[in-house]
Design a protein around this motif. Structure first.
Motif, PDB file in Angstrom:
ATOM      1  N   ASN A   1       0.972 -28.958  15.725  1.00 43.12           N
ATOM      2  CA  ASN A   1       1.919 -27.875  16.031  1.00 43.12           C
ATOM      3  C   ASN A   1       3.172 -27.970  15.178  1.00 43.12           C
ATOM      4  OD1 ASN A   1       0.806 -26.047  17.997  1.00 43.12           O
ATOM      5  ND2 ASN A   1       0.774 -27.783  19.401  1.00 43.12           N
TER       6      ASN A   1
ATOM      7  N   GLN B   1       4.588 -21.821   9.224  1.00 43.26           N
ATOM      8  CA  GLN B   1       5.073 -20.495   9.618  1.00 43.26           C
ATOM      9  C   GLN B   1       6.454 -20.217   9.027  1.00 43.26           C
ATOM     10  OE1 GLN B   1       4.555 -21.149  13.826  1.00 43.26           O
ATOM     11  NE2 GLN B   1       2.763 -19.800  13.902  1.00 43.26           N
TER      12      GLN B   1
ATOM     13  N   GLU C   1      -2.268 -33.031  18.774  1.00 41.66           N
ATOM     14  CA  GLU C   1      -1.917 -31.619  18.957  1.00 41.66           C
ATOM     15  C   GLU C   1      -0.439 -31.382  18.636  1.00 41.66           C
ATOM     16  OE1 GLU C   1      -1.997 -28.031  22.243  1.00 41.66           O
ATOM     17  OE2 GLU C   1      -3.074 -29.881  22.686  1.00 41.66           O
TER      18      GLU C   1
ATOM     19  N   LEU D   1       2.213 -26.669  11.874  1.00 40.22           N
ATOM     20  CA  LEU D   1       2.062 -25.216  11.981  1.00 40.22           C
ATOM     21  C   LEU D   1       3.421 -24.529  11.916  1.00 40.22           C
ATOM     22  CD1 LEU D   1       0.423 -22.640  12.475  1.00 40.22           C
ATOM     23  CD2 LEU D   1       0.585 -23.125  14.936  1.00 40.22           C
ATOM     24  N   ARG D   2       4.396 -25.053  12.631  1.00 40.44           N
ATOM     25  CA  ARG D   2       5.744 -24.456  12.595  1.00 40.44           C
ATOM     26  C   ARG D   2       6.320 -24.488  11.181  1.00 40.44           C
ATOM     27  NH1 ARG D   2       5.869 -26.580  17.691  1.00 40.44           N
ATOM     28  NH2 ARG D   2       6.709 -28.590  17.080  1.00 40.44           N
TER      29      ARG D   2
ATOM     30  N   GLU E   1      -4.007 -22.552  13.171  1.00 44.40           N
ATOM     31  CA  GLU E   1      -4.021 -22.083  14.556  1.00 44.40           C
ATOM     32  C   GLU E   1      -5.408 -22.256  15.167  1.00 44.40           C
ATOM     33  OE1 GLU E   1      -0.530 -18.658  14.272  1.00 44.40           O
ATOM     34  OE2 GLU E   1      -2.598 -18.118  13.828  1.00 44.40           O
ATOM     35  N   ALA E   2      -6.448 -21.955  14.405  1.00 49.94           N
ATOM     36  CA  ALA E   2      -7.824 -22.116  14.896  1.00 49.94           C
ATOM     37  C   ALA E   2      -8.133 -23.586  15.142  1.00 49.94           C
ATOM     38  CB  ALA E   2      -8.811 -21.516  13.898  1.00 49.94           C
TER      39      ALA E   2
ATOM     40  N   ILE F   1      -6.022 -25.942  15.910  1.00 52.10           N
ATOM     41  CA  ILE F   1      -5.278 -26.369  17.102  1.00 52.10           C
ATOM     42  C   ILE F   1      -5.997 -25.926  18.366  1.00 52.10           C
ATOM     43  CG2 ILE F   1      -3.132 -26.038  18.411  1.00 52.10           C
ATOM     44  CD1 ILE F   1      -1.683 -25.982  15.640  1.00 52.10           C
ATOM     45  N   ARG F   2      -6.527 -24.708  18.352  1.00 50.37           N
ATOM     46  CA  ARG F   2      -7.298 -24.231  19.524  1.00 50.37           C
ATOM     47  C   ARG F   2      -8.513 -25.120  19.761  1.00 50.37           C
ATOM     48  NH1 ARG F   2      -5.889 -19.212  17.334  1.00 50.37           N
ATOM     49  NH2 ARG F   2      -7.905 -19.003  16.299  1.00 50.37           N
TER      50      ARG F   2
ATOM     51  N   VAL G   1      -2.160 -20.533   7.750  1.00 50.59           N
ATOM     52  CA  VAL G   1      -1.586 -20.527   9.102  1.00 50.59           C
ATOM     53  C   VAL G   1      -2.673 -20.177  10.112  1.00 50.59           C
ATOM     54  CG1 VAL G   1      -0.027 -19.252  10.638  1.00 50.59           C
ATOM     55  CG2 VAL G   1       0.806 -20.085   8.434  1.00 50.59           C
ATOM     56  N   GLU G   2      -3.473 -19.175   9.819  1.00 47.22           N
ATOM     57  CA  GLU G   2      -4.553 -18.781  10.731  1.00 47.22           C
ATOM     58  C   GLU G   2      -5.561 -19.908  10.908  1.00 47.22           C
ATOM     59  OE1 GLU G   2      -6.014 -15.200   8.933  1.00 47.22           O
ATOM     60  OE2 GLU G   2      -4.263 -14.035   9.561  1.00 47.22           O
TER      61      GLU G   2
END
Length: 82
Positions: free
Chosen positions: A25, A32, A21, A28-29, A72-73, A75-76, A68-69
């Protein structure tokens, strides 16, 4: 998330499962940040006379936003699996 998906992500990122995770993340950063940079570039260039370049920047911006979306999915899903 199925175990095989978690394993695939762990192998893909080259990290220990306990760090998955966090590694996601971090990616992801970075995504972004790139998205923000690309959006700024598009905004600065959207009045340029080369329409193909402007369309390419807009398309790249949309694609990166979708990436990015998706991250995020994912990671969830990893959070739910742990």
């Amino acid at each position: 998330m199925r175990t095989v998906d978690t394993v695939a992500w762990t192998e893909s990122l080259g990290v220990h499962p306990g760090l998955l995770e966090r590694a996601m993340n971090e990616r992801l950063r970075r995504m972004q940040d790139a998205e923000e940079d690309l959006r700024g570039l598009y905004n600065a260039m959207k009045e340029a006379p080369d329409e193909e370049m402007v369309l390419s920047l807009r398309s790249a911006n949309r694609s990166l936003t979708q990436a990015v979306e998706c991250m995020e999915a994912c990671i969830r899903l990893v959070r739910r699996a742990t």
